[in-house]
Design a protein around this motif. Structure first.
Motif, mmCIF file in Angstrom:
data_model
loop_
_atom_site.group_PDB
_atom_site.id
_atom_site.type_symbol
_atom_site.label_atom_id
_atom_site.label_comp_id
_atom_site.label_asym_id
_atom_site.label_seq_id
_atom_site.Cartn_x
_atom_site.Cartn_y
_atom_site.Cartn_z
ATOM 1 N N PRO A 19 32.293 9.663 2.820
ATOM 2 C CA PRO A 19 32.263 11.087 2.471
ATOM 3 C C PRO A 19 31.085 11.426 1.554
ATOM 4 C CG PRO A 19 33.894 9.948 1.141
ATOM 5 C CD PRO A 19 33.352 8.927 2.115
ATOM 6 N N ASN A 20 30.654 12.674 1.639
ATOM 7 C CA ASN A 20 29.637 13.216 0.721
ATOM 8 C C ASN A 20 28.365 12.368 0.679
ATOM 9 O OD1 ASN A 20 31.582 15.206 -0.093
ATOM 10 N ND2 ASN A 20 32.505 13.660 -1.422
ATOM 11 N N SER A 21 27.823 12.072 1.839
ATOM 12 C CA SER A 21 26.604 11.256 1.908
ATOM 13 C C SER A 21 25.415 12.017 1.330
ATOM 14 C CB SER A 21 26.313 10.858 3.358
ATOM 15 O OG SER A 21 27.335 10.023 3.853
ATOM 16 N N VAL A 22 24.485 11.252 0.733
ATOM 17 C CA VAL A 22 23.360 11.856 0.013
ATOM 18 C C VAL A 22 22.082 11.071 0.291
ATOM 19 C CG1 VAL A 22 24.753 12.828 -1.866
ATOM 20 C CG2 VAL A 22 23.944 10.456 -2.011
ATOM 21 N N VAL A 23 20.965 11.649 -0.129
ATOM 22 C CA VAL A 23 19.668 10.975 -0.063
ATOM 23 C C VAL A 23 18.886 11.364 -1.314
ATOM 24 C CG1 VAL A 23 18.667 12.874 1.287
ATOM 25 C CG2 VAL A 23 17.600 10.605 1.347
ATOM 26 N N ALA A 24 18.107 10.417 -1.840
ATOM 27 C CA ALA A 24 17.352 10.682 -3.068
ATOM 28 C C ALA A 24 16.211 11.659 -2.790
ATOM 29 C CB ALA A 24 16.804 9.386 -3.635
ATOM 30 N N SER A 25 15.952 12.553 -3.730
ATOM 31 C CA SER A 25 14.823 13.476 -3.635
ATOM 32 C C SER A 25 13.512 12.701 -3.754
ATOM 33 C CB SER A 25 14.906 14.529 -4.742
ATOM 34 O OG SER A 25 14.843 13.905 -6.022
ATOM 35 N N ALA A 26 12.409 13.352 -3.442
ATOM 36 C CA ALA A 26 11.106 12.684 -3.456
ATOM 37 C C ALA A 26 10.744 12.164 -4.837
ATOM 38 C CB ALA A 26 10.031 13.632 -2.946
ATOM 39 N N ASP A 27 11.204 12.846 -5.895
ATOM 40 C CA ASP A 27 10.886 12.383 -7.256
ATOM 41 C C ASP A 27 11.968 11.481 -7.834
ATOM 42 O OD1 ASP A 27 12.911 14.183 -7.813
ATOM 43 O OD2 ASP A 27 11.655 15.586 -8.931
ATOM 44 N N GLY A 28 13.063 11.306 -7.117
ATOM 45 C CA GLY A 28 14.122 10.420 -7.576
ATOM 46 C C GLY A 28 14.948 10.948 -8.723
ATOM 47 N N LEU A 29 14.820 12.220 -9.028
ATOM 48 C CA LEU A 29 15.551 12.789 -10.158
ATOM 49 C C LEU A 29 16.865 13.442 -9.747
ATOM 50 C CD1 LEU A 29 12.590 14.332 -12.198
ATOM 51 C CD2 LEU A 29 13.783 12.162 -12.590
ATOM 52 N N SER A 30 17.083 13.587 -8.440
ATOM 53 C CA SER A 30 18.305 14.221 -7.976
ATOM 54 C C SER A 30 18.683 13.662 -6.612
ATOM 55 C CB SER A 30 18.122 15.738 -7.886
ATOM 56 O OG SER A 30 17.110 16.065 -6.941
ATOM 57 N N LEU A 31 19.913 13.982 -6.196
ATOM 58 C CA LEU A 31 20.398 13.620 -4.877
ATOM 59 C C LEU A 31 20.543 14.874 -4.028
ATOM 60 C CD1 LEU A 31 23.161 10.993 -5.773
ATOM 61 C CD2 LEU A 31 20.871 10.531 -4.872
ATOM 62 N N ILE A 32 20.176 14.753 -2.760
ATOM 63 C CA ILE A 32 20.243 15.866 -1.825
ATOM 64 C C ILE A 32 21.336 15.563 -0.807
ATOM 65 C CG2 ILE A 32 18.958 17.189 -0.095
ATOM 66 C CD1 ILE A 32 16.374 16.192 -1.507
ATOM 67 N N PRO A 33 22.199 16.529 -0.470
ATOM 68 C CA PRO A 33 23.223 16.268 0.555
ATOM 69 C C PRO A 33 22.592 15.858 1.878
ATOM 70 C CG PRO A 33 23.693 18.302 -0.622
ATOM 71 C CD PRO A 33 22.317 17.867 -1.056
ATOM 72 N N TYR A 34 23.182 14.836 2.500
ATOM 73 C CA TYR A 34 22.703 14.363 3.802
ATOM 74 C C TYR A 34 23.545 15.001 4.891
ATOM 75 C CZ TYR A 34 22.437 11.249 7.846
ATOM 76 O OH TYR A 34 22.311 10.759 9.116
ATOM 77 N N LEU A 56 0.812 -1.223 0.000
ATOM 78 C CA LEU A 56 0.000 0.000 0.000
ATOM 79 C C LEU A 56 0.845 1.272 0.000
ATOM 80 C CD1 LEU A 56 -2.735 -1.119 2.557
ATOM 81 C CD2 LEU A 56 -3.115 -0.628 0.120
ATOM 82 N N THR A 57 2.065 1.184 0.481
ATOM 83 C CA THR A 57 2.909 2.381 0.600
ATOM 84 C C THR A 57 4.059 2.394 -0.414
ATOM 85 O OG1 THR A 57 4.263 1.274 2.289
ATOM 86 C CG2 THR A 57 2.407 2.608 3.061
ATOM 87 N N ARG A 58 3.981 1.592 -1.457
ATOM 88 C CA ARG A 58 5.086 1.487 -2.420
ATOM 89 C C ARG A 58 5.467 2.833 -3.035
ATOM 90 N NH1 ARG A 58 2.610 -3.681 -4.914
ATOM 91 N NH2 ARG A 58 3.694 -5.271 -3.712
ATOM 92 N N ASP A 59 4.517 3.705 -3.204
ATOM 93 C CA ASP A 59 4.794 4.957 -3.911
ATOM 94 C C ASP A 59 5.076 6.131 -2.975
ATOM 95 O OD1 ASP A 59 4.465 3.863 -6.539
ATOM 96 O OD2 ASP A 59 2.306 3.821 -6.187
ATOM 97 N N VAL A 60 5.135 5.874 -1.676
ATOM 98 C CA VAL A 60 5.469 6.941 -0.736
ATOM 99 C C VAL A 60 6.995 7.110 -0.706
ATOM 100 C CG1 VAL A 60 5.356 7.736 1.658
ATOM 101 C CG2 VAL A 60 3.445 6.436 0.672
ATOM 102 N N PRO A 61 7.531 8.283 -1.004
ATOM 103 C CA PRO A 61 8.988 8.467 -0.952
ATOM 104 C C PRO A 61 9.521 8.228 0.453
ATOM 105 C CG PRO A 61 7.932 10.289 -2.128
ATOM 106 C CD PRO A 61 6.834 9.497 -1.492
ATOM 107 N N PHE A 62 10.654 7.566 0.543
ATOM 108 C CA PHE A 62 11.262 7.309 1.852
ATOM 109 C C PHE A 62 11.499 8.606 2.613
ATOM 110 C CE2 PHE A 62 13.041 3.533 -0.559
ATOM 111 C CZ PHE A 62 12.201 2.612 0.046
ATOM 112 N N ILE A 63 11.841 9.649 1.886
ATOM 113 C CA ILE A 63 12.164 10.924 2.511
ATOM 114 C C ILE A 63 10.931 11.574 3.142
ATOM 115 C CG2 ILE A 63 11.810 12.448 0.519
ATOM 116 C CD1 ILE A 63 14.461 13.797 1.209
ATOM 117 N N GLU A 64 9.729 11.056 2.797
ATOM 118 C CA GLU A 64 8.483 11.617 3.325
ATOM 119 C C GLU A 64 7.781 10.691 4.319
ATOM 120 O OE1 GLU A 64 6.047 12.681 -0.007
ATOM 121 O OE2 GLU A 64 7.428 14.244 -0.723
ATOM 122 N N TYR A 65 8.457 9.620 4.748
ATOM 123 C CA TYR A 65 7.822 8.677 5.675
ATOM 124 C C TYR A 65 7.338 9.364 6.957
ATOM 125 C CZ TYR A 65 8.460 4.014 3.600
ATOM 126 O OH TYR A 65 8.341 2.886 2.824
#
Length: 560
Positions: A471-486, A192-201
């Motif tokens: 070094p330079n850890s990141v996390v995927a954006s909600a749309d998966g089109l870019s990486l955001i610095p962690y 049921l939650t497959r499409d919820v971005p991890f960053i928005e949990y």
């Protein structure tokens, strides 16, 4: 006249043959003389080469001594594995408890309208597994066109590491248990939650509801905070590092140095909202081994892994140790500082590692351990547990709730809010699958991906510094089109490798094809395989080496 003509041709042919024979005799004599001369010449050259070879060998051991040492190392390793205590291989007893095999895997065999297996076909399959007779496997009645995935791999032996029957696993949940109910509920919520971005949990109402509902289960064995499942612990693994930082490991996000080019970890994924096997007829056909009526619909844009659907698709199309290979290449790019302190070349003034303790060696071991781990998985899958897949259990839930069958399903699952949500959305109680074909045609416990991940991650922890900060850890954006610095708590190699193991193992749960315990226990089997291989290799080095030291998935430190 015709006969005379034929006789004339025969006589002419015989004359020609006599001439040919005469020439052949002469040629054979010439060739024989030349061969004798050549053989004499070759023998003289061979004697010269032998003298040269003897004089060029400058190692500390003679060739005979090397051969003897190699033999002793190999026999000692084989003897060690042979002399290990033989463990038992207990199962949960469901196979004997339910004569109609409702609690056992049966996909690809013929089934009735309830999705219960044809017992004649099942018994033939079971007899083939019991005897191991290759011819008997060819007589298994299939329900459709899909074939079983390599059941004879369960009997394979290897020349390195532990034999598959020397490794054992805990008993998986019983069909009617609260533990089983919690694992099935988790799979429903994952779907049921497959499409919820991890960053928005932490901010999404659906994941908040899932965490609250999962907290009600009396025997849920996933991670919790103060006794409760939260959006910070939801769907995560149980190892050290799993609860630190982003859901997805850095080894599934960061760029991969791949020879002369760099791989950006954006991957093909499927479109949002598209799930499969929610129609009862489609579900039954697929359990019978019929090909799916539709195929996956793909997103036109490649994306970083940013939600459960993306992760499920990644572990759908990857090859055996692809993710571990990528992780190894990333780790090697960090340089010597990322190597473990036991590496004998870290303090050398004149040497570096390569075919031992270097890139070539580590890359070989992760591939080697992946396949051997699968051998152990297949032994458990086919010859011990034969655990049913979640999609099969979903059919039991559906038929129970519509009143067509009376199955002993735990009441905690039947009260789960996820089930009513699935019914309201799809009109059935079946588990919505991420793959059109559903699960593979091999049994569920343990998960093959988990065994590969456990072996590969363990190998990497043996060669790299677990405390090294990535070094330079990141996390995927909600749309998966870019990486955001962690910018949170520092992420270490050890923690992110553990998290990678959980991502690979439990990502299959998100797709609907495995249970949590398949992944958690599969990691441990893979770890045991890797430890066994490292043990067999520890006497093969010339270097001054004190052994591999690393942290196991349970948090204990081990030296091999």
């Amino acid at each position: 006249m015709l006969n005379k003509f034929i006789e004339s041709k025969v006589a002419s042919t015989e004359k020609d043959n006599n001439i040919v024979r005469s020439r052949n005799v002469q040629n054979n004599k010439i060739e024989k003389n030349e061969t004798c001369e050549n053989n004499t010449s070759k023998k003289e050259k061979s004697d010269e080469n032998l003298k040269l070879n003897k004089s060029c060998d400058i190692g500390p051991l003679t060739p005979i001594q090397c051969s003897e040492k190699a033999y002793n190392i190999r026999t000692d390793a084989a003897g060690f594995q042979k002399d290990l205590p033989m463990p038992g291989h207990p199962c949960n007893g469901d196979s004997g408890l339910y004569p109609n095999k409702i609690a056992n895997y049966s996909k690809a065999l013929p089934h009735n309208e309830l999705g219960e297996v044809n017992m004649s076909a099942y018994n033939i399959w079971l007899k083939a597994l019991t005897t191991g007779n290759p011819e008997m496997f060819e007589n298994i009645p299939l329900g459709g066109v899909r074939k079983f995935a390599n059941p004879q791999g369960a009997y394979a032996f290897d020349l390195e590491g532990p034999n598959s029957h020397h490794l054992t696993m805990p008993v998986p949940p019983n069909f009617s248990s609260a533990w089983m109910a919690s694992e099935m509920a988790e799979d429903y919520w994952r779907a049921l939650t497959r499409d919820v971005p991890f960053i928005e949990y932490n901010t999404n109402s659906l994941t908040d509801e899932a965490a609250y509902d999962m907290s009600k289960f009396s025997d849920y064995r996933g991670p919790k905070h103060n006794g409760m499942v939260t959006t910070e612990t939801l769907f995560r693994g149980n190892t050290l590092g799993d609860l630190v930082g982003p859901y997805i490991s850095q080894f599934l996000c960061q760029n991969v140095p791949f020879g002369s080019k760099t791989l950006v970890q954006q991957y093909r994924t499927t479109v949002a909202g598209k799930d499969y096997m929610t129609s009862y007829n489609e579900w039954l056909n697929i359990e019978n081994g019929v090909l799916p009526s539709s195929s996956g619909v793909f997103d036109p844009k490649p994306r970083y892994i940013r939600n459960g659907r993306d992760l499920g698709e990644w572990v759908h199309g990857d090859f055996t140790y692809q993710t571990i290979l990528n992780a190894c290449l990333i780790l090697l790019s960090f340089g010597e500082k990322a190597l473990c302190s036991e590496n004998p070349y870290l303090c050398s003034k004149t040497q570096t590692g390569f075919i031992t303790f270097g890139a070539a060696y580590i890359l070989d071991l992760i591939g080697k351990s992946a396949r051997i781990a699968l051998e152990s998985a297949w032994f458990q899958k086919f010859l011990v547990h034969r655990r049913l897949r979640p999609e099969e259990f979903g059919g039991r839930v559906h038929n129970k709730l519509i009143g067509d069958a009376s199955y002993p399903i735990n009441s905690e699952l039947l009260k789960c809010k996820a089930i009513s949500k699935v019914f309201n959305k799809y009109g059935t109680y079946l588990l919505p699958m991420a793959y059109p074909e559903g699960s593979p045609t091999h049994t569920s416990y343990p998960a093959g991906h988990a065994c590969i991940a456990g072996a590969g991650v363990t190998m990497l922890k043996a060669f790299f510094n677990e405390d090294f900060i990535i070094p330079n850890s990141v996390v995927a954006s909600a749309d998966g089109l870019s990486l955001i610095p962690y910018s949170g708590k520092p992420l270490t190699i050890g923690g992110e490798l553990n998290k990678l193991g959980s991502n690979l193992s439990l990502g299959r749960d998100t797709a609907g094809v495995h249970w949590r315990s398949d992944g958690i226990e599969g990691l441990k089997i893979g770890e045991a395989v890797a430890i066994g291989i490292l043990h067999d290799f520890k006497k093969t080095y010339n270097e001054d080496f004190k052994g591999f030291c690393f942290t196991k998935f349970d948090g204990n430190t081990i030296r091999v």
